[in-house]
Design a protein around this motif. Structure first.
Motif, PDB file in Angstrom:
ATOM      1  N   UNK A  44     -10.350  -6.082  13.802  1.00  0.00           N
ATOM      2  CA  UNK A  44     -10.221  -4.616  13.727  1.00  0.00           C
ATOM      3  C   UNK A  44      -8.798  -4.209  13.354  1.00  0.00           C
ATOM      4  N   UNK A  46      -6.560  -5.977  11.800  1.00  0.00           N
ATOM      5  CA  UNK A  46      -6.207  -6.412  10.445  1.00  0.00           C
ATOM      6  C   UNK A  46      -6.849  -5.501   9.403  1.00  0.00           C
ATOM      7  N   UNK A  47      -8.114  -5.119   9.617  1.00  0.00           N
ATOM      8  CA  UNK A  47      -8.767  -4.185   8.686  1.00  0.00           C
ATOM      9  C   UNK A  47      -7.964  -2.882   8.632  1.00  0.00           C
ATOM     10  N   UNK A  48      -7.639  -2.358   9.821  1.00  0.00           N
ATOM     11  CA  UNK A  48      -6.890  -1.103   9.924  1.00  0.00           C
ATOM     12  C   UNK A  48      -5.555  -1.195   9.168  1.00  0.00           C
ATOM     13  N   UNK A  49      -4.815  -2.252   9.448  1.00  0.00           N
ATOM     14  CA  UNK A  49      -3.492  -2.397   8.821  1.00  0.00           C
ATOM     15  C   UNK A  49      -3.608  -2.581   7.311  1.00  0.00           C
ATOM     16  N   UNK A  50      -4.575  -3.409   6.885  1.00  0.00           N
ATOM     17  CA  UNK A  50      -4.726  -3.677   5.443  1.00  0.00           C
ATOM     18  C   UNK A  50      -5.116  -2.397   4.710  1.00  0.00           C
ATOM     19  N   UNK A  51      -6.035  -1.626   5.273  1.00  0.00           N
ATOM     20  CA  UNK A  51      -6.450  -0.394   4.592  1.00  0.00           C
ATOM     21  C   UNK A  51      -5.279   0.604   4.540  1.00  0.00           C
ATOM     22  N   UNK A  52      -4.464   0.626   5.594  1.00  0.00           N
ATOM     23  CA  UNK A  52      -3.306   1.528   5.587  1.00  0.00           C
ATOM     24  C   UNK A  52      -2.231   1.078   4.607  1.00  0.00           C
ATOM     25  N   UNK A  53      -1.995  -0.223   4.511  1.00  0.00           N
ATOM     26  CA  UNK A  53      -0.785  -0.681   3.825  1.00  0.00           C
ATOM     27  C   UNK A  53      -1.005  -1.268   2.436  1.00  0.00           C
ATOM     28  N   UNK A  54      -2.212  -1.791   2.172  1.00  0.00           N
ATOM     29  CA  UNK A  54      -2.420  -2.451   0.882  1.00  0.00           C
ATOM     30  C   UNK A  54      -2.656  -1.411  -0.219  1.00  0.00           C
ATOM     31  N   UNK A  55      -1.815  -1.478  -1.243  1.00  0.00           N
ATOM     32  CA  UNK A  55      -1.974  -0.613  -2.414  1.00  0.00           C
ATOM     33  C   UNK A  55      -2.032  -1.471  -3.665  1.00  0.00           C
ATOM     34  N   UNK A  63      -4.194  -5.943  -5.831  1.00  0.00           N
ATOM     35  CA  UNK A  63      -4.002  -5.535  -4.444  1.00  0.00           C
ATOM     36  C   UNK A  63      -2.797  -6.221  -3.823  1.00  0.00           C
ATOM     37  N   UNK A  64      -1.938  -5.458  -3.213  1.00  0.00           N
ATOM     38  CA  UNK A  64      -0.800  -6.021  -2.482  1.00  0.00           C
ATOM     39  C   UNK A  64      -0.176  -4.931  -1.629  1.00  0.00           C
ATOM     40  N   UNK A  65       0.467  -5.332  -0.517  1.00  0.00           N
ATOM     41  CA  UNK A  65       1.206  -4.350   0.291  1.00  0.00           C
ATOM     42  C   UNK A  65       2.664  -4.299  -0.142  1.00  0.00           C
TER      43      UNK A  65
END
Ligand SMILES: [Zn+2]
Ligand SMILES: [Zn+2]
Lengths: 201, 201
Positions: A44, A46-55, A63-65
């Motif tokens: 949960x 990791x999904x949250x952080x990836x959706x917030x930070x990966x552009x 895809x990358x943060x």
């Protein structure tokens, strides 16, 4: 309702994942609650952080943060060779097939006038700016072998016609009407080696 | 590394889900980041909330965030008939098979002295207190048809021998050595109807 509103809600939430039907979603919910609460918490977060930070990578749009992705940062790739793909999943499939040592550009889709997806939405201004730097000599137009993918490849070849770049398209071996993402590595690798010249006419 | 540390981490995190290998995990990560960011956020929030709030029903020990689960709250079930299962997934499989109208008790495992799982860990004190209320007349011991499941069924029948309760076990039709969770509804339903008397000898 089977157990409680929240357990039902969890079973339902998993259906957002590709290929996950009601049975599989139930199994996933049970598994996390019964045996993997720590792993579930990590998932949960990791999904949250990836959706917030990966552009998107500022150079190739994958895809990358970070500002630049791992492949754009790598000094071991051929700057003269660029592969244009519809999605990061296609890029991943080509990377796993091995053999391609150039760089990528990710469209995140294809031209679709009916859906209002024009050249800007798939980054074609950014692609032109990249080509205008004069380093790229060949562009492999590895869009999907579908009507929309072909049309997008033609559009790009026409748009960039004046830059003196060679265009190529993946060789036969890629099944017509299919999606690159699901083609096996061997087929993809052979298709890359047998890539054909491509013109906008 | 394919794209960036965080994208890799997301691909890895999905592998906590049952039946999800590296390829499927990659596809899930790509899908959420490319096409389902809102659904992904909801999934993350729901996993987080469910893991924090879902515990065991105070009566039957199945999964619920409430004091009592939906089935224990229901006035339409037969209080005289109790089905003991190893997991909420087994309970769900039996409910979906249909035909059973009693109540449940969930062990969350089976006896396993080697792993230090004794009677208390699977709620047998709580089960005995329930039976001691004198309402239950038959207990269907629907533990898995495995060595551990059989041993647990025997232990329970022995422990509760003095309460004048009838014990039964699911009929043939359940494949030996298998897991209830994966048995089809028709087989489960037939096995329920043909359940056999069970004694601790
Ligand atoms: Zn990049
Ligand atoms: Zn309950």
């Amino acid at each position: 309702m089977r157990f409680s509103p929240l357990v039902d809600q969890l079973m339902e939430a998993f259906r957002v994942l590709p290929g996950v039907g009601p049975k599989t979603a139930q199994r996933m919910a049970m598994h996390l609650l019964e045996r993997e609460r720590d792993g579930g918490k990590r998932l949960a977060a990791t999904i949250e952080q990836a959706i917030d930070e990966v552009g998107y990578c500022q150079r190739c749009r994958t895809l990358t943060e970070a500002e630049l992705c791992v492949l754009c940062e790598s000094p071991r790739r051929d700057d003269a060779l660029l592969c244009v793909v519809e999605s990061p999943a296609d890029q991943l499939a080509i990377e796993e097939a091995g053999g391609f040592l150039g760089r990528y550009f990710v469209l995140h889709g294809h031209l679709s006038p009916i859906d209002g997806v024009g050249p800007e939405a798939i980054g074609l201004e950014q692609l032109e700016a990249l080509v205008a730097q004069g380093v790229i000599q060949e562009i492999v137009l590895a869009t999907n072998p579908t009507v929309e993918g072909e049309a997008t490849a033609h559009y790009i070849a026409t748009q960039l016609n004046d830059y003196g770049v060679r265009f190529s398209r993946l060789a036969y071996g890629v099944p017509m009407g299919g999606e690159l993402e699901y083609v096996d590595g061997g087929t993809l690798s052979r298709a890359f080696n047998g890539r054909l010249p491509f013109s906008s006419e």
